[in-house]
Design a protein around this motif. Sequence first.
Motif, PDB file in Angstrom:
ATOM      1  N   UNK A  45       0.835  -1.210   0.000  1.00 20.91           N
ATOM      2  CA  UNK A  45       0.000   0.000   0.000  1.00 20.91           C
ATOM      3  C   UNK A  45       0.868   1.258   0.000  1.00 20.91           C
ATOM      4  N   UNK A  46       1.879   1.259   0.840  1.00 16.12           N
ATOM      5  CA  UNK A  46       2.729   2.448   0.958  1.00 16.12           C
ATOM      6  C   UNK A  46       3.770   2.531  -0.166  1.00 16.12           C
ATOM      7  N   UNK A  47       3.847   1.465  -0.975  1.00 14.69           N
ATOM      8  CA  UNK A  47       4.805   1.463  -2.081  1.00 14.69           C
ATOM      9  C   UNK A  47       6.243   1.488  -1.591  1.00 14.69           C
ATOM     10  N   UNK A  48       6.487   0.967  -0.390  1.00 17.22           N
ATOM     11  CA  UNK A  48       7.818   1.025   0.226  1.00 17.22           C
ATOM     12  C   UNK A  48       8.039  -0.254   1.033  1.00 17.22           C
ATOM     13  N   UNK A  49       9.257  -0.790   1.015  1.00 17.61           N
ATOM     14  CA  UNK A  49       9.560  -2.019   1.743  1.00 17.61           C
ATOM     15  C   UNK A  49       9.681  -1.798   3.242  1.00 17.61           C
ATOM     16  N   UNK A  50       9.535  -2.903   3.981  1.00 12.73           N
ATOM     17  CA  UNK A  50       9.591  -2.833   5.446  1.00 12.73           C
ATOM     18  C   UNK A  50      10.900  -2.226   5.928  1.00 12.73           C
ATOM     19  N   UNK A  51      11.970  -2.552   5.235  1.00 15.13           N
ATOM     20  CA  UNK A  51      13.289  -2.058   5.637  1.00 15.13           C
ATOM     21  C   UNK A  51      13.308  -0.514   5.751  1.00 15.13           C
ATOM     22  N   UNK A  52      12.614   0.140   4.795  1.00 15.51           N
ATOM     23  CA  UNK A  52      12.578   1.615   4.820  1.00 15.51           C
ATOM     24  C   UNK A  52      11.501   2.148   5.766  1.00 15.51           C
ATOM     25  N   UNK A  87     -11.723   7.790   3.918  1.00 19.92           N
ATOM     26  CA  UNK A  87     -10.749   8.878   3.895  1.00 19.92           C
ATOM     27  C   UNK A  87      -9.799   8.701   2.717  1.00 19.92           C
ATOM     28  N   UNK A  88      -9.286   9.809   2.261  1.00 21.72           N
ATOM     29  CA  UNK A  88      -8.400   9.785   1.092  1.00 21.72           C
ATOM     30  C   UNK A  88      -6.972   9.634   1.575  1.00 21.72           C
ATOM     31  N   UNK A  89      -6.327   8.610   1.067  1.00 24.11           N
ATOM     32  CA  UNK A  89      -4.966   8.321   1.503  1.00 24.11           C
ATOM     33  C   UNK A  89      -4.002   8.693   0.380  1.00 24.11           C
ATOM     34  N   UNK A  90      -3.076   9.572   0.668  1.00 29.92           N
ATOM     35  CA  UNK A  90      -2.039   9.888  -0.331  1.00 29.92           C
ATOM     36  C   UNK A  90      -0.697   9.949   0.383  1.00 29.92           C
ATOM     37  N   UNK A  91       0.348   9.777  -0.373  1.00 31.91           N
ATOM     38  CA  UNK A  91       1.687   9.841   0.201  1.00 31.91           C
ATOM     39  C   UNK A  91       2.706   9.898  -0.911  1.00 31.91           C
ATOM     40  N   UNK A  92       3.963  10.141  -0.569  1.00 33.38           N
ATOM     41  CA  UNK A  92       4.994  10.342  -1.581  1.00 33.38           C
ATOM     42  C   UNK A  92       5.110   9.165  -2.557  1.00 33.38           C
ATOM     43  N   UNK A  93       4.976   7.918  -2.047  1.00 40.11           N
ATOM     44  CA  UNK A  93       5.179   6.773  -2.949  1.00 40.11           C
ATOM     45  C   UNK A  93       3.895   5.993  -3.155  1.00 40.11           C
ATOM     46  N   UNK A  94       2.747   6.650  -2.881  1.00 43.82           N
ATOM     47  CA  UNK A  94       1.488   5.922  -2.878  1.00 43.82           C
ATOM     48  C   UNK A  94       0.493   6.537  -3.862  1.00 43.82           C
ATOM     49  N   UNK A  95      -0.172   5.669  -4.614  1.00 44.07           N
ATOM     50  CA  UNK A  95      -1.242   6.175  -5.484  1.00 44.07           C
ATOM     51  C   UNK A  95      -2.426   6.536  -4.589  1.00 44.07           C
ATOM     52  N   UNK A  96      -3.087   7.690  -4.827  1.00 47.55           N
ATOM     53  CA  UNK A  96      -4.216   8.070  -3.965  1.00 47.55           C
ATOM     54  C   UNK A  96      -5.301   7.001  -3.981  1.00 47.55           C
TER      55      UNK A  96
END
Length: 379
Positions: A45-52, A87-96
Motif C-alpha cells: 500500500x505504501x509502495x515502500x519495503x519494510x526495511x525503509x 478517507x483519502x490516503x495519499x503519500x509520496x510513494x502511494x497512489x491516492x
Amino acid sequence: MAESRDTSTQTAVGPQDLLESMAVPVFLVSDTGHILYVNPAGEHLFGTGARSLLRRPIRNFLSGDSPVLAMLDRVVRRGRSAVEYGIRLTGPAMAPRIVDARASPCHDTHHQIVLTLHARSVAQSIGGHRLGQMSAARSATGFAETLTHEIRNPLSGIRGAAQLLEEAVGPSDRELTRLIRDETDRIGKLLARFDTFVDGATVPTAPVNVHVVLDRVFMLAKNGFAKSASFTREYDPSIPMVPGDRDRLVQSFLNLAKNAAEANPEGTIRLITGIRHGLRVQTGTAAHRGLPVFVAIEDSGPGIPEDMRQHLFEPFVTTKSGGRGLGLSLVARVIEDHGGVVEVTDATVGSGTRFTVYLPAVNSSTDGAQAPSPADTAR
Ligand SMILES: Nc1ncnc2c1ncn2[C@@H]1O[C@H](COP(=O)(O)OP(=O)(O)OP(=O)(O)O)[C@@H](O)[C@H]1O
Ligand SMILES: [Mg+2]
C-alpha cells in the motif's frame, strides 16, 4: 482402520504468518508515531519495503494533512479505538485511494496502536457522495479540529488588539471594545465545547431519564421545525435510566427528529422507547456490555435507499440543498461516546425510516440488570 490424527496439535500457521498473509494492510505504530511492524499488504500500500518503513515516523509516508495522523494522535490521547470511513490516503510513494481506517490501542501496552487500512472498492469510492474530494476535512472530528485550530489563532489576536484599544480609546468607545472582547470570549467558550466534541473525552455519566430527553425534543420540534407533523409518544415506563449527558442526548435525538420532519413535514413521527435484552457490544474496557434500552424515532417519509445507508453516518453526506450532512455524524459520535450504537432500518409501520439507538442502563454491565425506573416518566 483409518489412521486417527490429533488435529488439535497441528499448528499450520502462527500469528506472524497469519498477519503476513493478510490482504488487509496492518501496522503497529508507537505512541510517537513510529512504525514498529508492517505486513506485506502494508508495504504494498505504501509502495515502500519494510526495511525503509520500520522505525520511521508514519507521517513520512503520508501527506501532511492525512486524517490518519490526526486519528492516531486521537487514539493516543484518548486511549480508545477510532474508525474513520472513506478517507483519502495519499503519500509520496502511494497512489491516492479511498480507505476505511481503524486504530486501536494494544491491550497490553497502550503505547502501541494497531492500525488497519481497508481499501474501498472502486464502485464504493465513485458511488460515495462527494467521496474523494475530501481529505483532512473528511471526518467531522478532523474537520472540527482544523476549524477550532484555525479560529483560535486569529481570535486571540483580535482579543489582544481589543484589549490594547480599550486602554487607548475614550469612555464612549470603550463600550465597543468591551463588546469585541466579550464576543471573542464567547466564541472561545464555544470552541471549548467543540473541543469536547473532538476529544469526546468527558461524557458525564449522570443518570438520564430518556423520557425527559424525548419530551424536550418533542417540545422543541413541535414548536419549531416540526409544526405540521403529528407525534406519537410510545414510551415503555419500565425502562431504566441511562448513564450520560442529557444535553448531548437531546441534541442527538433532536437531529433525528429534524431529519424525520424534513423527510415528511406533514407526516407522523413516532417516539418509541423500550427494553431489548440480548444486545451486547464489545467495549474497550469491559469485555462486553449490554445495551438494554432502545429509543427509536420513526417517520412516514420516503425511506432511505439501501446504497445510501452505508454512507449515512459519514459527515458531509446530504441530499438536501441546504443540508450540511453533519446531523447524523454528530448522532453517531454522541451515541458512541455514550457506549451505545445506532442503526437505521425501514419503518415498522407503513413506509418510512426508523433510527434506533441502543444504550446501556445505569448500574448495569449486563443485559438484565435493572436500574430504578424514572419517577417522572412522561406518557
Ligand atoms: N429520516 C430520514 N428519511 C429520509 N432520509 C434521511 C432521513 N434521515 C437522514 N436522511 C438522509 O441522510 C442524509 C444525511 O442526514 P444528516 O442529518 O447527516 O444531514 P442533513 O440532514 O442532510 O444536513 P444537516 O447537517 O442539516 O443535518 C440526509 O440528507 C438525507 O438524505
Ligand atoms: Mg439532518
